[in-house]
Design an enzyme around this catalytic site. Structure first.
Site, PDB file in Angstrom:
ATOM      1  N   SER A  53      25.301  12.965  25.857  1.00 49.65           N
ATOM      2  CA  SER A  53      25.527  14.251  25.193  1.00 49.65           C
ATOM      3  C   SER A  53      25.306  15.388  26.181  1.00 49.65           C
ATOM      4  O   SER A  53      24.214  15.529  26.752  1.00 49.65           O
ATOM      5  CB  SER A  53      24.551  14.420  24.023  1.00 49.65           C
ATOM      6  OG  SER A  53      24.504  15.793  23.656  1.00 49.65           O
ATOM      7  N   HIS A  92      29.940  12.868  25.288  1.00 50.83           N
ATOM      8  CA  HIS A  92      29.675  13.320  23.920  1.00 50.83           C
ATOM      9  C   HIS A  92      29.518  14.827  23.926  1.00 50.83           C
ATOM     10  O   HIS A  92      28.603  15.372  24.557  1.00 50.83           O
ATOM     11  CB  HIS A  92      28.408  12.640  23.385  1.00 50.83           C
ATOM     12  CG  HIS A  92      28.159  12.858  21.928  1.00 50.83           C
ATOM     13  ND1 HIS A  92      28.801  12.144  20.936  1.00 50.83           N
ATOM     14  CD2 HIS A  92      27.328  13.718  21.293  1.00 50.83           C
ATOM     15  CE1 HIS A  92      28.360  12.560  19.739  1.00 50.83           C
ATOM     16  NE2 HIS A  92      27.476  13.511  19.944  1.00 50.83           N
ATOM     17  N   ASP A 134      28.822  18.042  21.783  1.00 51.82           N
ATOM     18  CA  ASP A 134      28.267  18.489  20.498  1.00 51.82           C
ATOM     19  C   ASP A 134      28.711  19.908  20.181  1.00 51.82           C
ATOM     20  O   ASP A 134      28.305  20.850  20.859  1.00 51.82           O
ATOM     21  CB  ASP A 134      26.739  18.422  20.530  1.00 51.82           C
ATOM     22  CG  ASP A 134      26.236  16.988  20.404  1.00 51.82           C
ATOM     23  OD1 ASP A 134      25.403  16.571  21.214  1.00 51.82           O
ATOM     24  OD2 ASP A 134      26.715  16.288  19.483  1.00 51.82           O
ATOM     25  N   MET A 187      28.672  22.961  17.597  1.00 47.98           N
ATOM     26  CA  MET A 187      27.831  23.424  16.493  1.00 47.98           C
ATOM     27  C   MET A 187      28.196  24.872  16.143  1.00 47.98           C
ATOM     28  O   MET A 187      28.441  25.684  17.044  1.00 47.98           O
ATOM     29  CB  MET A 187      26.353  23.355  16.887  1.00 47.98           C
ATOM     30  CG  MET A 187      25.897  21.952  17.286  1.00 47.98           C
ATOM     31  SD  MET A 187      24.169  21.956  17.766  1.00 47.98           S
ATOM     32  CE  MET A 187      23.970  20.236  18.247  1.00 47.98           C
ATOM     33  N   HIS A 193      31.937  15.723  18.759  1.00 49.61           N
ATOM     34  CA  HIS A 193      31.167  15.636  17.495  1.00 49.61           C
ATOM     35  C   HIS A 193      31.159  17.013  16.855  1.00 49.61           C
ATOM     36  O   HIS A 193      30.463  17.916  17.327  1.00 49.61           O
ATOM     37  CB  HIS A 193      29.757  15.152  17.837  1.00 49.61           C
ATOM     38  CG  HIS A 193      28.843  15.057  16.652  1.00 49.61           C
ATOM     39  ND1 HIS A 193      27.478  14.882  16.776  1.00 49.61           N
ATOM     40  CD2 HIS A 193      29.087  15.104  15.318  1.00 49.61           C
ATOM     41  CE1 HIS A 193      26.939  14.833  15.585  1.00 49.61           C
ATOM     42  NE2 HIS A 193      27.890  14.956  14.673  1.00 49.61           N
ATOM     43  N   MET A 252      30.025  19.453  14.381  1.00 48.99           N
ATOM     44  CA  MET A 252      29.023  19.819  13.380  1.00 48.99           C
ATOM     45  C   MET A 252      29.351  21.238  12.928  1.00 48.99           C
ATOM     46  O   MET A 252      28.624  22.216  13.209  1.00 48.99           O
ATOM     47  CB  MET A 252      27.606  19.719  13.994  1.00 48.99           C
ATOM     48  CG  MET A 252      27.194  18.284  14.251  1.00 48.99           C
ATOM     49  SD  MET A 252      25.840  18.130  15.441  1.00 48.99           S
ATOM     50  CE  MET A 252      26.777  18.180  16.967  1.00 48.99           C
ATOM     51  N   MET A 283      23.841   9.275  12.470  1.00 48.07           N
ATOM     52  CA  MET A 283      22.851  10.210  12.995  1.00 48.07           C
ATOM     53  C   MET A 283      21.452   9.642  12.807  1.00 48.07           C
ATOM     54  O   MET A 283      21.046   9.306  11.695  1.00 48.07           O
ATOM     55  CB  MET A 283      22.966  11.563  12.297  1.00 48.07           C
ATOM     56  CG  MET A 283      24.272  12.312  12.551  1.00 48.07           C
ATOM     57  SD  MET A 283      24.649  12.528  14.297  1.00 48.07           S
ATOM     58  CE  MET A 283      23.259  13.549  14.805  1.00 48.07           C
ATOM     59  N   ASP A 321      23.367   8.292  17.252  1.00 47.60           N
ATOM     60  CA  ASP A 321      23.227   9.591  17.921  1.00 47.60           C
ATOM     61  C   ASP A 321      21.940  10.294  17.511  1.00 47.60           C
ATOM     62  O   ASP A 321      21.781  10.709  16.376  1.00 47.60           O
ATOM     63  CB  ASP A 321      24.440  10.436  17.498  1.00 47.60           C
ATOM     64  CG  ASP A 321      24.468  11.789  18.152  1.00 47.60           C
ATOM     65  OD1 ASP A 321      25.353  12.593  17.782  1.00 47.60           O
ATOM     66  OD2 ASP A 321      23.605  12.064  19.010  1.00 47.60           O
TER      67      ASP A 321
HETATM   68  C1  DX5 Z   1      22.240  16.500  17.682  1.00 48.36           C
HETATM   69  C2  DX5 Z   1      23.411  15.969  18.484  1.00 48.36           C
HETATM   70  C3  DX5 Z   1      23.027  14.820  19.368  1.00 48.36           C
HETATM   71  C4  DX5 Z   1      21.941  15.193  20.356  1.00 48.36           C
HETATM   72  C5  DX5 Z   1      21.461  13.966  21.096  1.00 48.36           C
HETATM   73  O1  DX5 Z   1      22.722  17.328  16.662  1.00 48.36           O
HETATM   74  O2  DX5 Z   1      24.432  15.524  17.638  1.00 48.36           O
HETATM   75  O3  DX5 Z   1      24.162  14.355  20.066  1.00 48.36           O
HETATM   76  O4  DX5 Z   1      22.438  16.120  21.286  1.00 48.36           O
HETATM   77  O5  DX5 Z   1      20.485  14.397  21.979  1.00 48.36           O
HETATM   78  P1  DX5 Z   1      19.142  13.557  22.208  1.00 48.36           P
HETATM   79  O6  DX5 Z   1      19.586  12.274  22.860  1.00 48.36           O
HETATM   80  O7  DX5 Z   1      18.334  14.425  23.093  1.00 48.36           O
HETATM   81  O8  DX5 Z   1      18.528  13.317  20.858  1.00 48.36           O
HETATM   82 ZN    ZN Z   2      26.149  14.477  18.625  1.00 44.72          ZN
END
Ligand code: DX5
Ligand code: ZN
Length: 219
Positions: free
Chosen positions: A9, A34, A36, A38, A67, A69, A138, A176
């Site tokens: 990520s 990956h 993320d 948001m 991903h 979100m 998750m 994840d």
């Molecule tokens: C959280 C993300 C994850 C996160 C994983 O909302 O979807 O992908 O970044 O990071 P670590 O491995 O640090 O938990």
């Molecule tokens: Zn993620």
């Protein structure tokens, strides 16, 4: 059993150097990246959007495992597809019609992922399993890296793997959140074949990314 893949990520990467960080991840053995996304609405954090993904596309050819979100998500699928996403993963709670959003991702010839938050049961998507390529389980509440792995998610992974075998389906099971060297084997043995990791990959062993990726996928 599918080959174990690692999807680092970039939420834990140096955002001022994302291009070189992505190149380093590929050179260190990452199977995909990956990303993320948001929106500060679906989750209490804000990260990046399509323009940044578009600018990062030239740094690697390995898949962008995006991903989302964000909510509402449906109207943005086109933008992420055109920015260079290869896998587009959405949360069922973020769309009015999951089937329509799955079809929208398909329309752009992208792989379809659906993500289950820790409190979202598999039953929410069991009628969609034959139409998707990946289930993202998750193991933290989404929004931030560096959180603690929620261990009761292991039972959910096992249950999803059983359903996958029973229905003779081939979707990937990606996990994840909070993945580290002490829980990765348990997660894999429960049925996951893709591990997402940010903190462990970027921070452990003085940030030796290659070593950390190798350690996560040694099973
Ligand atoms: C959280 C993300 C994850 C996160 C994983 O909302 O979807 O992908 O970044 O990071 P670590 O491995 O640090 O938990
Ligand atoms: Zn993620």
């Amino acid at each position: 059993m599918k080959k174990i893949q690692i999807s680092p990520s970039i939420l834990s990467a140096d955002f001022s150097e994302l291009g070189s960080e992505i190149k380093k991840l590929e050179e260190s053995g990452a199977d995909m990246i990956h990303v993320d996304v948001m929106d500060g609405h679906f989750v209490p954090n804000l990260t990046i959007g399509p323009p940044v993904i578009k600018s990062l596309r030239k740094f690697t050819n390995i898949p962008f495992d995006v991903h989302l979100m964000i909510s509402p998500v449906h109207k943005y699928i086109k933008d992420f597809a055109e920015a260079g996403a290869d896998i587009i993963t959405i949360h069922p709670e973020a769309t009015d019609n999951l089937n329509e959003s799955i079809n929208e991702i398909r329309k752009f010839n992208k792989k379809v992922g659906v993500s289950l938050n820790p409190d979202t049961d598999i039953s929410v998507i069991e009628n969609n399993l034959q139409d998707i390529d990946l289930v993202l389980i998750m193991s933290v509440y989404p929004g931030f890296g560096g959180q603690k792995f929620i261990s009761n998610v292991i039972e959910k992974i096992k249950k999803l793997y059983e359903i996958k075998k029973k229905l003779n389906l081939n979707f990937d099971i990606e996990v994840d959140g909070g993945i580290n060297f002490s829980n990765s084997e348990t997660v894999i043995n429960a049925g996951a074949n893709i591990l997402v990791s940010g903190t462990t990959i970027f921070k452990e062993n003085n940030g030796n990314i290659k070593k950390n990726i190798e350690l996560l996928k040694k099973y």
